[in-house]
Design an enzyme around this catalytic site. Structure first.
Site, PDB file in Angstrom:
ATOM      1  N   GLN A 209       0.826  -1.188   0.000  1.00  0.00           N
ATOM      2  CA  GLN A 209       0.000   0.000   0.000  1.00  0.00           C
ATOM      3  C   GLN A 209       0.872   1.253   0.000  1.00  0.00           C
ATOM      4  OE1 GLN A 209      -2.147  -0.514   3.680  1.00  0.00           O
ATOM      5  NE2 GLN A 209      -0.267  -1.154   4.662  1.00  0.00           N
TER       6      GLN A 209
ATOM      7  N   TYR B 188     -10.794   5.844  19.279  1.00  0.00           N
ATOM      8  CA  TYR B 188     -10.863   4.683  18.383  1.00  0.00           C
ATOM      9  C   TYR B 188     -10.251   3.463  19.073  1.00  0.00           C
ATOM     10  CZ  TYR B 188      -9.760   1.498  14.572  1.00  0.00           C
ATOM     11  OH  TYR B 188      -9.644   0.364  13.796  1.00  0.00           O
TER      12      TYR B 188
ATOM     13  N   ASP C 217       0.243   0.536  13.482  1.00  0.00           N
ATOM     14  CA  ASP C 217       0.531   1.871  14.012  1.00  0.00           C
ATOM     15  C   ASP C 217       0.987   1.825  15.464  1.00  0.00           C
ATOM     16  OD1 ASP C 217      -1.907   1.824  15.654  1.00  0.00           O
ATOM     17  OD2 ASP C 217      -2.955   2.143  13.765  1.00  0.00           O
TER      18      ASP C 217
ATOM     19  N   ASP D 296       2.623 -12.283   7.399  1.00  0.00           N
ATOM     20  CA  ASP D 296       1.226 -12.474   6.997  1.00  0.00           C
ATOM     21  C   ASP D 296       0.421 -13.051   8.163  1.00  0.00           C
ATOM     22  OD1 ASP D 296      -1.157 -13.186   5.849  1.00  0.00           O
ATOM     23  OD2 ASP D 296      -0.275 -14.255   4.163  1.00  0.00           O
TER      24      ASP D 296
ATOM     25  N   ASP E 180      -7.560  -6.010  13.623  1.00  0.00           N
ATOM     26  CA  ASP E 180      -7.336  -4.592  13.314  1.00  0.00           C
ATOM     27  C   ASP E 180      -6.753  -4.473  11.915  1.00  0.00           C
ATOM     28  OD1 ASP E 180      -7.431  -1.920  13.868  1.00  0.00           O
ATOM     29  OD2 ASP E 180      -5.566  -1.856  14.994  1.00  0.00           O
TER      30      ASP E 180
ATOM     31  N   GLU F 214     -16.704  10.942  11.308  1.00  0.00           N
ATOM     32  CA  GLU F 214     -17.936  10.165  11.299  1.00  0.00           C
ATOM     33  C   GLU F 214     -17.922   9.160  12.440  1.00  0.00           C
ATOM     34  OE1 GLU F 214     -18.464   7.476   7.935  1.00  0.00           O
ATOM     35  OE2 GLU F 214     -16.337   7.653   7.438  1.00  0.00           O
TER      36      GLU F 214
END
Length: 463
Positions: free
Chosen positions: A153, A182, A206, A260, A281, A355
């Site tokens: 990504q 969160y 993260d 993975d 997550d 949101e």
């Protein structure tokens, strides 16, 4: 430098008289010329049974189009110009746009007018991201701190005045320094005890979840995330969220495995290892049902549930509350897993997402897990059935045991929370498209359609 587009709309009395709607378009053009303090030249017009349009050129190489949908009484004005800097703007700020809107409304004697701040285009980094239900949200990036395209990504970290440093994956907000709520909602902070628990995190690159979990004194935490670039970037630029946990890959309290997650789920199952609590997550739940991403999500959740004892917990995030189809499909999928579970969910407003986000809590209940046959637990149940012998001495029919196909291993961007890219919709437009298809002799393309990562995100978030 940027290209800015200003959009204005007006409503007038519907009229089929061409003299009237052509005059209305000319009136709007005159108002634009007055606002720009320079004459504008008409470059052409287009007329149909439903609308009348005119294209004009103006100062500083600007152009604008006026379109009158005369049957409905709707007029749109789209003004585009190139801007080197703020002082070079054709319309200096939104105040100038509002003045133009009032001028046109008054001269047209329109029922109402509406306008939007200039849309900024052709910037090195677009300020626009989208919500889980595809609403446009504009962010103010102050500085790009980190940018790297990993094998999985595009990883970017921006600094902002609103949310602190923001982790953005493939164009979707993943987490910001402002988003402790969160992490707390994902881990059911204050409701779930972690002391002495064996915990597994799938994703979480993260480091925020690992950082908060360690404060609860668990027995040990294992984190498996596939993207080293996310870990490296957050270690340097998201320290208020992750603390120091990403500085070392292994301590006596935790271990970070860069690999993975599906591979390790299979390994733990073969080793018959169990965890008290598992966190998913990884990727956001896609908006549309079907496709490889759904199979990936289903495989991960079912594999994870098989590693839980009765009473064990699986915690994960889903999508925004406005992505109603994603939430419905997700619950439908959970109920079809073939695993006895209790399903609960919570929701919280996450600052940088702009949101409300939904989180799911699954509790493993007593009962057998139904193994899948080609991804279908119902088929597995049928496989167990044996045909009964027929009366009057007829021999029993032998039933062949079919080999249970292992779920297809999908190469996924595990760390992408904002995988909001949706699979192609099955509904096809009819009418013009169908007529065109009949006229063209297009051979069907063979092969698989290319997967889109970050789908329908609302990933907002994979790590």
């Amino acid at each position: 430098m940027s290209v800015e587009t200003v959009l204005l709309d007006f409503h007038v009395t519907p009229c089929l008289d061409d003299l009237v709607y052509v005059r209305d378009v000319a009136t709007v053009a005159t108002c634009v010329a007055e606002a720009l303090r320079q004459d504008c030249l008409e470059q052409g017009c287009i007329s149909s049974a439903f609308s009348y349009s005119a294209i004009y050129s103006g100062p500083k190489d600007c152009m604008f189009t006026i379109k009158h949908y005369f049957r409905e009484g709707l007029i749109t004005l789209s003004l585009e110009y190139f801007k080197i800097n703020q002082d070079d703007a054709l319309l200096f700020d939104f105040t100038d746009v509002e003045q133009l809107e009032r001028l046109v409304t008054r001269n047209l004697d329109a029922d109402y007018g509406a306008s939007l701040p200039a849309i900024k285009r052709c910037l090195p980094k677009s300020p626009y991201l989208r919500s889980s239900d595809d609403r446009i949200m504009e962010y103010k990036w102050d500085k790009l701190l980190f940018s790297e395209r990993s094998p999985y990504q595009l990883v970017e970290i921006f600094t902002t005045a609103d949310f602190g440093n923001c982790l953005v994956l493939d164009g979707f907000i993943n987490l910001a320094e402002s988003d402790l709520i969160y992490t707390h909602n994902l881990m059911c902070h204050g409701k779930q005890g972690y002391k002495g628990k064996e915990v597994l995190i799938l994703g979480g690159g993260d480091g925020a979840l690992l950082h908060e979990l360690l404060k609860e004194k668990p027995k040990f935490v294992t984190m498996v995330d596939i993207d080293e670039a996310v870990i490296r970037g957050c270690k340097e630029h998201m320290r208020s969220a992750c603390g120091t946990v990403l500085d070392k890959l292994e301590t006596d309290q935790y271990k970070i495995i860069v690999d993975d997650a599906c591979k390790w789920l299979k390994t733990y199952k073969e080793e018959k290892k169990q965890f008290d609590i598992i966190f998913g997550d990884l990727t956001d739940i896609p908006v549309h049902e079907g496709g490889s991403t759904w199979e990936f999500v289903r495989t991960v959740i079912k594999s994870a549930l098989s590693l839980l004892p009765v009473g064990g917990k699986y915690y994960t995030h889903c999508n925004g509350v406005n992505a109603k189809s994603a939430v419905q499909y997700f619950e439908k999928m959970l109920n079809s897993l073939g695993v006895p579970i209790e399903i609960e969910h919570t929701a919280a407003n996450v600052p940088s997402f702009c949101e409300k986000w939904i989180f799911y809590q699954l509790t493993r209940k007593e009962g057998d897990i139904t193994e899948d046959v080609n991804g279908d637990p119902a088929a597995a149940e049928e496989e167990k059935k044996v045909v009964e012998p027929v009366a009057n001495g007829t021999e029993k029919k032998e039933t062949k045991e079919t080999e249970k196909a292992e779920p297809k291993k999908e190469e996924k961007k595990e760390d992408t929370k904002k995988d909001r890219a949706s699979p192609e919709k099955k509904e096809e437009k009819k009418g013009g498209a169908k007529d065109l298809k009949d006229k063209l002799d297009v051979s069907k393309e063979k092969g698989l359609t290319k997967e889109k990562s970050n789908l329908d995100k609302k990933v907002k978030k994979a790590k």
